[in-house]
Design a protein around this motif. Structure first.
Motif, PDB file in Angstrom:
ATOM      1  N   THR A 165       0.827  -1.208   0.000  1.00 29.91           N
ATOM      2  CA  THR A 165       0.000   0.000   0.000  1.00 29.91           C
ATOM      3  C   THR A 165       0.861   1.257   0.000  1.00 29.91           C
ATOM      4  N   PHE A 166       1.797   1.338   0.927  1.00 25.12           N
ATOM      5  CA  PHE A 166       2.631   2.544   1.006  1.00 25.12           C
ATOM      6  C   PHE A 166       3.469   2.728  -0.259  1.00 25.12           C
ATOM      7  N   ASN A 167       4.034   1.661  -0.778  1.00 28.25           N
ATOM      8  CA  ASN A 167       4.829   1.787  -2.008  1.00 28.25           C
ATOM      9  C   ASN A 167       3.961   2.158  -3.204  1.00 28.25           C
ATOM     10  N   ARG A 168       2.742   1.668  -3.225  1.00 28.40           N
ATOM     11  CA  ARG A 168       1.828   2.046  -4.305  1.00 28.40           C
ATOM     12  C   ARG A 168       1.495   3.539  -4.227  1.00 28.40           C
ATOM     13  N   VAL A 169       1.269   4.047  -3.030  1.00 27.99           N
ATOM     14  CA  VAL A 169       0.988   5.475  -2.865  1.00 27.99           C
ATOM     15  C   VAL A 169       2.222   6.305  -3.214  1.00 27.99           C
ATOM     16  N   ILE A 170       3.388   5.889  -2.724  1.00 29.78           N
ATOM     17  CA  ILE A 170       4.625   6.628  -2.971  1.00 29.78           C
ATOM     18  C   ILE A 170       4.921   6.708  -4.470  1.00 29.78           C
ATOM     19  N   ASN A 171       4.679   5.625  -5.194  1.00 32.60           N
ATOM     20  CA  ASN A 171       5.056   5.542  -6.606  1.00 32.60           C
ATOM     21  C   ASN A 171       3.924   5.795  -7.595  1.00 32.60           C
ATOM     22  N   GLY A 172       2.689   5.916  -7.120  1.00 32.70           N
ATOM     23  CA  GLY A 172       1.552   6.034  -8.027  1.00 32.70           C
ATOM     24  C   GLY A 172       1.051   7.457  -8.168  1.00 32.70           C
ATOM     25  N   ASP A 173       0.613   7.805  -9.370  1.00 33.15           N
ATOM     26  CA  ASP A 173       0.077   9.144  -9.614  1.00 33.15           C
ATOM     27  C   ASP A 173      -1.316   9.309  -9.013  1.00 33.15           C
ATOM     28  N   ILE A 174      -2.204   8.373  -9.300  1.00 29.98           N
ATOM     29  CA  ILE A 174      -3.571   8.458  -8.795  1.00 29.98           C
ATOM     30  C   ILE A 174      -3.574   8.403  -7.270  1.00 29.98           C
ATOM     31  N   GLU A 175      -2.803   7.495  -6.710  1.00 37.66           N
ATOM     32  CA  GLU A 175      -2.749   7.334  -5.261  1.00 37.66           C
ATOM     33  C   GLU A 175      -2.196   8.583  -4.577  1.00 37.66           C
ATOM     34  N   GLN A 176      -1.268   9.277  -5.231  1.00 36.97           N
ATOM     35  CA  GLN A 176      -0.702  10.507  -4.666  1.00 36.97           C
ATOM     36  C   GLN A 176      -1.780  11.564  -4.465  1.00 36.97           C
ATOM     37  N   THR A 177      -2.790  11.571  -5.326  1.00 36.41           N
ATOM     38  CA  THR A 177      -3.867  12.544  -5.217  1.00 36.41           C
ATOM     39  C   THR A 177      -4.560  12.441  -3.863  1.00 36.41           C
ATOM     40  N   ASN A 178      -4.797  11.223  -3.412  1.00 29.84           N
ATOM     41  CA  ASN A 178      -5.530  11.019  -2.162  1.00 29.84           C
ATOM     42  C   ASN A 178      -4.654  10.984  -0.916  1.00 29.84           C
ATOM     43  N   TYR A 179      -3.475  10.388  -1.018  1.00 34.94           N
ATOM     44  CA  TYR A 179      -2.689  10.116   0.183  1.00 34.94           C
ATOM     45  C   TYR A 179      -1.275  10.687   0.149  1.00 34.94           C
ATOM     46  N   GLY A 186      -0.069  13.578   0.725  1.00 32.26           N
ATOM     47  CA  GLY A 186       0.269  14.424   1.856  1.00 32.26           C
ATOM     48  C   GLY A 186       0.734  13.631   3.063  1.00 32.26           C
ATOM     49  N   TYR A 187       0.228  12.421   3.209  1.00 32.50           N
ATOM     50  CA  TYR A 187       0.620  11.582   4.333  1.00 32.50           C
ATOM     51  C   TYR A 187       1.944  10.872   4.080  1.00 32.50           C
ATOM     52  N   THR A 188       2.271  10.631   2.818  1.00 31.57           N
ATOM     53  CA  THR A 188       3.432   9.804   2.501  1.00 31.57           C
ATOM     54  C   THR A 188       4.601  10.573   1.894  1.00 31.57           C
ATOM     55  N   SER A 189       4.502  11.884   1.794  1.00 31.67           N
ATOM     56  CA  SER A 189       5.553  12.659   1.123  1.00 31.67           C
ATOM     57  C   SER A 189       6.911  12.531   1.810  1.00 31.67           C
ATOM     58  N   ASN A 190       6.936  12.192   3.076  1.00 29.25           N
ATOM     59  CA  ASN A 190       8.185  12.039   3.811  1.00 29.25           C
ATOM     60  C   ASN A 190       8.727  10.611   3.757  1.00 29.25           C
ATOM     61  N   ILE A 191       7.920   9.669   3.266  1.00 32.12           N
ATOM     62  CA  ILE A 191       8.316   8.255   3.230  1.00 32.12           C
ATOM     63  C   ILE A 191       8.993   7.958   1.892  1.00 32.12           C
ATOM     64  N   THR A 192      10.167   7.322   1.943  1.00 28.57           N
ATOM     65  CA  THR A 192      10.883   6.991   0.707  1.00 28.57           C
ATOM     66  C   THR A 192      10.606   5.570   0.242  1.00 28.57           C
ATOM     67  N   LYS A 193      10.377   4.644   1.178  1.00 26.54           N
ATOM     68  CA  LYS A 193      10.000   3.279   0.817  1.00 26.54           C
ATOM     69  C   LYS A 193       9.470   2.551   2.037  1.00 26.54           C
ATOM     70  N   ALA A 194       8.755   1.467   1.768  1.00 26.93           N
ATOM     71  CA  ALA A 194       8.211   0.619   2.829  1.00 26.93           C
ATOM     72  C   ALA A 194       8.655  -0.815   2.565  1.00 26.93           C
ATOM     73  N   VAL A 195       9.074  -1.500   3.618  1.00 29.85           N
ATOM     74  CA  VAL A 195       9.555  -2.873   3.492  1.00 29.85           C
ATOM     75  C   VAL A 195       8.909  -3.724   4.578  1.00 29.85           C
ATOM     76  N   ALA A 196       8.371  -4.866   4.185  1.00 24.61           N
ATOM     77  CA  ALA A 196       7.847  -5.833   5.160  1.00 24.61           C
ATOM     78  C   ALA A 196       8.969  -6.808   5.486  1.00 24.61           C
ATOM     79  N   GLN A 197       9.402  -6.807   6.731  1.00 19.66           N
ATOM     80  CA  GLN A 197      10.456  -7.736   7.137  1.00 19.66           C
ATOM     81  C   GLN A 197       9.904  -9.138   7.349  1.00 19.66           C
ATOM     82  N   ASP A 198       8.643  -9.209   7.745  1.00 19.77           N
ATOM     83  CA  ASP A 198       7.924 -10.472   7.900  1.00 19.77           C
ATOM     84  C   ASP A 198       6.436 -10.128   7.901  1.00 19.77           C
ATOM     85  N   ASP A 199       5.577 -11.049   8.258  1.00 24.31           N
ATOM     86  CA  ASP A 199       4.135 -10.796   8.204  1.00 24.31           C
ATOM     87  C   ASP A 199       3.647  -9.745   9.193  1.00 24.31           C
ATOM     88  N   THR A 200       4.411  -9.480  10.242  1.00 26.34           N
ATOM     89  CA  THR A 200       3.946  -8.551  11.268  1.00 26.34           C
ATOM     90  C   THR A 200       4.852  -7.332  11.485  1.00 26.34           C
TER      91      THR A 200
END
Length: 103
Positions: free
Chosen positions: A12-26, A28-42
């Motif tokens: 979700t976060f990577n889609r928002v960070i890298n997506g044009d449509i997603e940037q429209t909605n979110y 402002g919340y993710t502009s400071n995030i450069t990437k998201a990584v899942a280390q495991d399921d939790t």
């Protein structure tokens, strides 16, 4: 039904960070995030440009990757165009026009 995991959150976060449509909605919340990584399921790790108090209040809905990975940018654009043709109403005001952020 599959449970949500940190992998869904990373998607979700990577889609928002890298997506044009997603940037429209979110964006402002993710502009400071450069990437998201899942280390495991939790465990989700968000890499940021600098620490920010907004990190405690991220209003980003987590999307189940197994469903949303099938929705591409073109399909998102169609949904956005359809929504733009309708008025959004709640209370005493009505949204009659909208535009994507510039820059």
């Amino acid at each position: 039904m599959q449970p949500l995991t940190a992998h869904d959150a990373a998607y979700t976060f990577n889609r928002v960070i890298n997506g044009d449509i997603e940037q429209t909605n979110y964006g402002g919340y993710t502009s400071n995030i450069t990437k998201a990584v899942a280390q495991d399921d939790t465990t989700l790790v968000l890499y940021v440009k600098k620490p920010s108090p907004i990190m405690y209040h991220l209003a980003v809905y987590i999307l189940p990757e197994h469903i949303w990975k099938k929705v591409d940018e073109q399909a998102g654009q169609v949904l956005q165009e359809r929504a733009a043709g309708r008025q959004a109403r709640r209370g005493r005001w009505a949204l009659r026009a909208g535009r994507a952020p510039q820059g």
